[in-house]
Write a protein that holds these residues in place. Structure first.
Motif, PDB file in Angstrom:
ATOM      1  N   LEU A 105     -15.174  41.014  39.322  1.00 43.16           N
ATOM      2  CA  LEU A 105     -14.307  39.834  39.318  1.00 43.16           C
ATOM      3  C   LEU A 105     -13.088  40.056  40.217  1.00 43.16           C
ATOM      4  CD1 LEU A 105     -14.406  39.054  35.481  1.00 43.16           C
ATOM      5  CD2 LEU A 105     -16.059  38.460  37.267  1.00 43.16           C
ATOM      6  N   THR A 106     -12.726  38.992  40.920  1.00 40.56           N
ATOM      7  CA  THR A 106     -11.583  39.096  41.834  1.00 40.56           C
ATOM      8  C   THR A 106     -10.411  38.324  41.253  1.00 40.56           C
ATOM      9  OG1 THR A 106     -13.255  38.954  43.571  1.00 40.56           O
ATOM     10  CG2 THR A 106     -10.968  38.934  44.287  1.00 40.56           C
ATOM     11  N   ALA A 107      -9.252  38.935  41.331  1.00 41.80           N
ATOM     12  CA  ALA A 107      -8.044  38.289  40.801  1.00 41.80           C
ATOM     13  C   ALA A 107      -7.582  37.230  41.796  1.00 41.80           C
ATOM     14  CB  ALA A 107      -6.951  39.333  40.565  1.00 41.80           C
ATOM     15  N   ALA A 108      -8.401  36.134  41.915  1.00 44.79           N
ATOM     16  CA  ALA A 108      -8.188  35.146  42.983  1.00 44.79           C
ATOM     17  C   ALA A 108      -7.153  34.080  42.626  1.00 44.79           C
ATOM     18  CB  ALA A 108      -9.512  34.459  43.298  1.00 44.79           C
ATOM     19  N   VAL A 109      -6.764  34.025  41.390  1.00 48.04           N
ATOM     20  CA  VAL A 109      -5.854  32.970  40.938  1.00 48.04           C
ATOM     21  C   VAL A 109      -4.450  33.550  40.859  1.00 48.04           C
ATOM     22  CG1 VAL A 109      -5.377  31.402  39.012  1.00 48.04           C
ATOM     23  CG2 VAL A 109      -7.734  31.909  39.658  1.00 48.04           C
ATOM     24  N   PRO A 110      -3.433  32.828  41.340  1.00 49.32           N
ATOM     25  CA  PRO A 110      -2.077  33.381  41.303  1.00 49.32           C
ATOM     26  C   PRO A 110      -1.497  33.392  39.893  1.00 49.32           C
ATOM     27  CG  PRO A 110      -2.043  31.159  42.191  1.00 49.32           C
ATOM     28  CD  PRO A 110      -3.475  31.496  41.967  1.00 49.32           C
ATOM     29  N   ARG A 111      -2.195  34.043  39.017  1.00 52.09           N
ATOM     30  CA  ARG A 111      -1.726  34.172  37.645  1.00 52.09           C
ATOM     31  C   ARG A 111      -1.977  35.599  37.215  1.00 52.09           C
ATOM     32  NH1 ARG A 111      -2.658  28.948  33.922  1.00 52.09           N
ATOM     33  NH2 ARG A 111      -1.365  27.619  35.193  1.00 52.09           N
ATOM     34  N   SER A 112      -1.148  36.130  36.361  1.00 55.36           N
ATOM     35  CA  SER A 112      -1.347  37.489  35.883  1.00 55.36           C
ATOM     36  C   SER A 112      -0.720  37.593  34.501  1.00 55.36           C
ATOM     37  CB  SER A 112      -0.708  38.485  36.854  1.00 55.36           C
ATOM     38  OG  SER A 112       0.656  38.180  36.989  1.00 55.36           O
ATOM     39  N   GLY A 113      -0.671  38.794  33.983  1.00 56.30           N
ATOM     40  CA  GLY A 113      -0.081  38.995  32.659  1.00 56.30           C
ATOM     41  C   GLY A 113      -1.164  39.104  31.607  1.00 56.30           C
ATOM     42  N   GLU A 114      -0.740  39.692  30.470  1.00 55.01           N
ATOM     43  CA  GLU A 114      -1.698  40.014  29.415  1.00 55.01           C
ATOM     44  C   GLU A 114      -2.432  38.774  28.912  1.00 55.01           C
ATOM     45  OE1 GLU A 114      -1.711  42.512  25.267  1.00 55.01           O
ATOM     46  OE2 GLU A 114       0.161  42.290  26.382  1.00 55.01           O
ATOM     47  N   ALA A 115      -1.682  37.658  28.730  1.00 55.48           N
ATOM     48  CA  ALA A 115      -2.304  36.453  28.164  1.00 55.48           C
ATOM     49  C   ALA A 115      -3.431  35.978  29.068  1.00 55.48           C
ATOM     50  CB  ALA A 115      -1.264  35.348  27.996  1.00 55.48           C
ATOM     51  N   TYR A 116      -3.212  35.974  30.389  1.00 56.84           N
ATOM     52  CA  TYR A 116      -4.235  35.485  31.311  1.00 56.84           C
ATOM     53  C   TYR A 116      -5.392  36.477  31.433  1.00 56.84           C
ATOM     54  CZ  TYR A 116      -6.495  33.281  35.255  1.00 56.84           C
ATOM     55  OH  TYR A 116      -7.419  32.657  36.047  1.00 56.84           O
ATOM     56  N   GLU A 117      -5.044  37.761  31.466  1.00 59.52           N
ATOM     57  CA  GLU A 117      -6.071  38.763  31.781  1.00 59.52           C
ATOM     58  C   GLU A 117      -6.900  39.187  30.558  1.00 59.52           C
ATOM     59  OE1 GLU A 117      -3.791  41.745  33.837  1.00 59.52           O
ATOM     60  OE2 GLU A 117      -3.215  40.260  35.350  1.00 59.52           O
ATOM     61  N   GLN A 118      -6.416  38.840  29.356  1.00 61.37           N
ATOM     62  CA  GLN A 118      -7.161  39.298  28.177  1.00 61.37           C
ATOM     63  C   GLN A 118      -7.546  38.149  27.255  1.00 61.37           C
ATOM     64  OE1 GLN A 118      -5.520  42.809  26.339  1.00 61.37           O
ATOM     65  NE2 GLN A 118      -4.877  43.577  28.327  1.00 61.37           N
ATOM     66  N   SER A 119      -7.585  36.940  27.787  1.00 64.76           N
ATOM     67  CA  SER A 119      -7.972  35.800  26.950  1.00 64.76           C
ATOM     68  C   SER A 119      -9.140  35.075  27.602  1.00 64.76           C
ATOM     69  CB  SER A 119      -6.778  34.853  26.781  1.00 64.76           C
ATOM     70  OG  SER A 119      -6.474  34.272  28.035  1.00 64.76           O
ATOM     71  N   GLY A 120      -9.486  33.909  27.046  1.00 62.90           N
ATOM     72  CA  GLY A 120     -10.519  33.065  27.651  1.00 62.90           C
ATOM     73  C   GLY A 120     -11.851  33.790  27.757  1.00 62.90           C
ATOM     74  N   ASN A 121     -12.396  33.811  28.945  1.00 59.50           N
ATOM     75  CA  ASN A 121     -13.743  34.359  29.134  1.00 59.50           C
ATOM     76  C   ASN A 121     -13.793  35.886  29.105  1.00 59.50           C
ATOM     77  OD1 ASN A 121     -15.309  32.004  29.281  1.00 59.50           O
ATOM     78  ND2 ASN A 121     -14.707  31.651  31.407  1.00 59.50           N
ATOM     79  N   ILE A 122     -12.663  36.550  29.397  1.00 58.28           N
ATOM     80  CA  ILE A 122     -12.724  38.022  29.502  1.00 58.28           C
ATOM     81  C   ILE A 122     -13.161  38.669  28.177  1.00 58.28           C
ATOM     82  CG2 ILE A 122     -11.359  40.130  29.913  1.00 58.28           C
ATOM     83  CD1 ILE A 122     -11.771  38.764  32.509  1.00 58.28           C
ATOM     84  N   PRO A 123     -12.524  38.346  27.031  1.00 63.94           N
ATOM     85  CA  PRO A 123     -13.003  38.978  25.795  1.00 63.94           C
ATOM     86  C   PRO A 123     -14.450  38.607  25.467  1.00 63.94           C
ATOM     87  CG  PRO A 123     -11.243  37.389  25.325  1.00 63.94           C
ATOM     88  CD  PRO A 123     -11.327  37.533  26.805  1.00 63.94           C
TER      89      PRO A 123
END
Ligand SMILES: Cc1ncc(COP(=O)(O)O)c(C=O)c1O
Length: 297
Positions: A105-123
């Motif tokens: 997966l590529t961090a293509a969206v200008p968003r970061s942080g724990e909430a973005y990176e560890q929520s939604g589809n990732i878990p």
């Protein structure tokens, strides 16, 4: 005029993974239709599917993973942005079929942080047992792909790599098949003409609908581009339609019944525009609201 099911070639020659047990529901949305000025509005609910929280990628994966199983692959590798729905559905499908799944997966969206990176589809990717590799740049993604292929070769594993969004000519067949399913449902309702509205991002959904409707006749297609600007999306759709038609042993059809526009593109991939939220609120209100709830703007 009715749909020309006789012109529709069988897809039996392509191995399938058995992920899709169609048809998905086609539900009337009369109050939303009235609010939008559309006399008879039906929603094709490809989000309703028992596997991996559902979504449009499962139809493409039925063909991709069918091919993977047929060629004896034990590892599936695919790509996308960090919160890709395609990645989540690939992970779920691989879990169902007992295949190892690697998501690059590529961090293509200008968003970061724990909430973005560890929520939604990732878990969900992780719960479905996928190995998730987050890369900062497209170059890193290419290098990671090569590294994972090399590791698989050392282990003696056979890998099938699937492109972003499952969008190549084989993936298109998923939505060629979906078009026949939809036309069958419309025919059951006594409807023999309709205008379909669909999205274009990686392209195979719209390309499958374009090819399927070209074969069946009586259906027009409006495509909303949500990722690529119009000129790129038109070229991508044409290339996918041509590739899929060739796979099926057909001449590429004319696409005079297809309209595309990119006025739906917002600020960038993965960034909800204000119109996106407004549309979500409107659909939610007119399809599900209980009386007394304030109307959305
Ligand atoms: C929910 C959803 N709808 C539609 C699309 C677009 O489909 P495609 O990538 O086949 O153009 C995507 C893909 O990103 C998606 O996740």
């Amino acid at each position: 005029m009715t749909f020309d099911f006789a012109r529709f070639p069988a897809l039996d020659g392509f191995p399938r993974a058995g992920l899709h047990h169609g048809p998905t529901p086609l539900v009337p949305a009369p109050r939303l239709g009235e609010a939008l000025g559309i006399p008879r509005l039906l929603l094709k609910r490809d989000d309703v599917h028992p596997l991996g929280v559902g979504g449009n990628k499962l139809r493409k994966l039925d063909f991709h993973l069918g091919a993977a199983l047929a060629e004896g692959a034990d590892t599936v590798l695919t790509f996308g942005a960090m919160q890709t729905n395609h990645g989540r559905q690939t992970a779920a499908a691989c879990a169902r079929l007992g295949l190892r799944c690697e998501l690059v997966l590529t961090a293509a969206v200008p968003r970061s942080g724990e909430a973005y990176e560890q929520s939604g589809n990732i878990p969900l990717d992780l719960l479905f047992g996928a190995a998730v590799h987050i890369c900062a740049t497209p170059e890193e993604t290419v290098a990671k792909h090569e590294q994972l292929l090399a590791e698989a070769a050392v282990d003696g594993r056979k890998v099938r790599s699937i492109p972003v969004g499952g969008s190549d000519p084989l993936g298109v067949l998923g939505y060629v098949d979906a078009t026949a399913e939809l036309a069958g449902q419309l025919a059951d309702l006594g409807i023999d003409q309709a205008r379909i509205v669909g999205p274009h991002a990686s392209g195979a959904t719209a390309a499958g609908l374009a090819l399927g409707t070209a074969l069946l006749g009586s259906l027009d297609l409006d495509v909303a581009c949500v990722s690529h600007p119009l000129d790129e999306a038109v070229d991508n759709l044409a290339a996918l339609v041509t590739g899929a038609a060739e796979l099926m042993g057909l001449d590429p059809p004319k696409l005079d019944h297809v309209w595309m526009n990119d006025t739906t593109i917002g600020e960038g991939y993965g960034i909800p525009a204000s119109g996106t939220w407004a549309a979500l609120r409107r659909v939610s209100y007119w399809t599900r609201s209980t009386p007394g709830r304030p109307r959305p703007r």
